[in-house]
Write an enzyme that holds these catalytic residues in place. Sequence first.
Site, mmCIF file in Angstrom:
data_model
loop_
_atom_site.group_PDB
_atom_site.id
_atom_site.type_symbol
_atom_site.label_atom_id
_atom_site.label_comp_id
_atom_site.label_asym_id
_atom_site.label_seq_id
_atom_site.Cartn_x
_atom_site.Cartn_y
_atom_site.Cartn_z
ATOM 1 N N LYS A 16 0.821 -1.214 0.000
ATOM 2 C CA LYS A 16 0.000 0.000 0.000
ATOM 3 C C LYS A 16 0.861 1.274 0.000
ATOM 4 C CE LYS A 16 -4.001 -2.049 2.399
ATOM 5 N NZ LYS A 16 -4.736 -2.016 3.693
ATOM 6 N N TYR A 56 -12.713 -1.686 -2.668
ATOM 7 C CA TYR A 56 -13.110 -1.813 -1.261
ATOM 8 C C TYR A 56 -14.622 -1.645 -1.079
ATOM 9 C CZ TYR A 56 -8.412 -2.071 0.835
ATOM 10 O OH TYR A 56 -7.158 -2.474 1.242
ATOM 11 N N ARG A 92 -1.914 -14.105 4.280
ATOM 12 C CA ARG A 92 -2.562 -13.390 5.390
ATOM 13 C C ARG A 92 -1.843 -13.690 6.712
ATOM 14 N NH1 ARG A 92 -7.245 -10.441 4.342
ATOM 15 N NH2 ARG A 92 -7.704 -10.318 6.558
ATOM 16 N N THR A 98 -5.021 -7.135 10.806
ATOM 17 C CA THR A 98 -5.323 -5.840 10.187
ATOM 18 C C THR A 98 -4.736 -4.687 10.999
ATOM 19 O OG1 THR A 98 -7.395 -6.785 9.366
ATOM 20 C CG2 THR A 98 -7.202 -4.381 9.346
ATOM 21 N N ARG A 109 2.936 -6.711 9.059
ATOM 22 C CA ARG A 109 2.222 -5.554 9.621
ATOM 23 C C ARG A 109 2.754 -5.161 10.989
ATOM 24 N NH1 ARG A 109 -3.824 -7.276 7.534
ATOM 25 N NH2 ARG A 109 -3.946 -5.832 5.762
ATOM 26 N N ASN A 119 -1.615 0.136 7.170
ATOM 27 C CA ASN A 119 -1.061 -1.144 7.637
ATOM 28 C C ASN A 119 -0.216 -1.841 6.572
ATOM 29 O OD1 ASN A 119 -3.103 -1.899 5.962
ATOM 30 N ND2 ASN A 119 -4.318 -2.961 7.489
ATOM 31 N N HIS A 122 -1.911 -5.568 1.732
ATOM 32 C CA HIS A 122 -3.239 -6.159 1.570
ATOM 33 C C HIS A 122 -3.095 -7.600 1.111
ATOM 34 C CE1 HIS A 122 -7.377 -6.801 0.133
ATOM 35 N NE2 HIS A 122 -6.798 -7.405 -0.901
ATOM 36 N N GLU A 133 -10.062 -10.159 -7.181
ATOM 37 C CA GLU A 133 -9.078 -9.088 -6.963
ATOM 38 C C GLU A 133 -7.928 -9.170 -7.956
ATOM 39 O OE1 GLU A 133 -9.927 -8.410 -2.174
ATOM 40 O OE2 GLU A 133 -7.980 -9.159 -2.834
HETATM 41 N N1 UDP Z 1 -9.255 -0.223 7.814
HETATM 42 C C1 UDP Z 1 -9.298 0.964 8.521
HETATM 43 N N2 UDP Z 1 -9.928 0.978 9.750
HETATM 44 C C2 UDP Z 1 -10.513 -0.112 10.282
HETATM 45 C C3 UDP Z 1 -10.487 -1.318 9.547
HETATM 46 C C4 UDP Z 1 -9.846 -1.340 8.321
HETATM 47 O O1 UDP Z 1 -8.785 1.979 8.055
HETATM 48 O O2 UDP Z 1 -11.070 -0.040 11.393
HETATM 49 C C5 UDP Z 1 -8.578 -0.268 6.509
HETATM 50 C C6 UDP Z 1 -7.220 -0.986 6.563
HETATM 51 O O3 UDP Z 1 -6.323 -0.353 5.663
HETATM 52 C C7 UDP Z 1 -7.590 -2.384 6.114
HETATM 53 C C8 UDP Z 1 -8.637 -2.076 5.033
HETATM 54 O O4 UDP Z 1 -9.378 -0.980 5.570
HETATM 55 O O5 UDP Z 1 -6.480 -3.115 5.628
HETATM 56 C C9 UDP Z 1 -9.584 -3.216 4.735
HETATM 57 O O6 UDP Z 1 -10.142 -3.691 5.944
HETATM 58 P P1 UDP Z 1 -10.298 -5.246 6.224
HETATM 59 O O7 UDP Z 1 -11.156 -5.395 7.435
HETATM 60 O O8 UDP Z 1 -10.749 -5.941 4.973
HETATM 61 O O9 UDP Z 1 -8.817 -5.701 6.640
HETATM 62 P P2 UDP Z 1 -7.715 -6.585 5.855
HETATM 63 O O10 UDP Z 1 -8.450 -7.616 5.047
HETATM 64 O O11 UDP Z 1 -6.903 -5.642 5.022
HETATM 65 O O12 UDP Z 1 -6.887 -7.212 6.947
HETATM 66 MG MG MG Z 2 -10.020 -7.445 3.756
#
Ligand code: UDP
Ligand code: MG
Length: 144
Positions: A16, A56, A92, A98, A109, A119, A122, A133
């Site tokens: 990112k 998203y 992951r 996250t 992360r 973070n 992705h 995706e």
């Molecule tokens: N995000 C955020 N605040 C939150 C949760 C998520 O800004 O409370 C952002 C963060 O960059 C995250 C992305 O939104 O990676 C997508 O969220 P997701 O829950 O899908 O997490 P991921 O799959 O990336 O772990």
């Molecule tokens: Mg996600």
Amino acid sequence: YTTNIVTLSRTLALIKPDAFDRNLSGKIIEHALDSGLRIITIKSVILNKKQVESFYDVHKDRPFFSSLVKYMTSSTTVAMVLEGPNAVDHWRRIMGATNPAEALEGTIRKQFGESVERNCCHGSDSNDNALKEIGFFFNRRELL
Ligand code: UDP
Ligand code: MG
């Protein structure tokens, strides 16, 4: 004799903008390769608002959405297709949670994430979403 058939699968990984801007692309790629994943293809892109809103889309009603869109359009993103056994779960797991504050020691992360939003990377969350995706960033010819 027995044969051990390993099924390879693919996931979409992003470096990112926060990580790209901090020159962390190489280190994040190194994590992926050292863990046994292979890069099928890689490119850098600057996403526009429409693209991030679409990527998203599942989060469009969340309070963090507009901030997330602003952040993800702020600079360059590196998109990669990674392949290995159970690539989705594998990537992951090595990315970590996250929220970097909750991510396990040694994860990407934990090491490089700045906040729950910024973070650094992705990963797709299922094989179905990986397929979607990957198609969002790469066409068929780029995946030969
Ligand atoms: N995000 C955020 N605040 C939150 C949760 C998520 O800004 O409370 C952002 C963060 O960059 C995250 C992305 O939104 O990676 C997508 O969220 P997701 O829950 O899908 O997490 P991921 O799959 O990336 O772990
Ligand atoms: Mg996600």
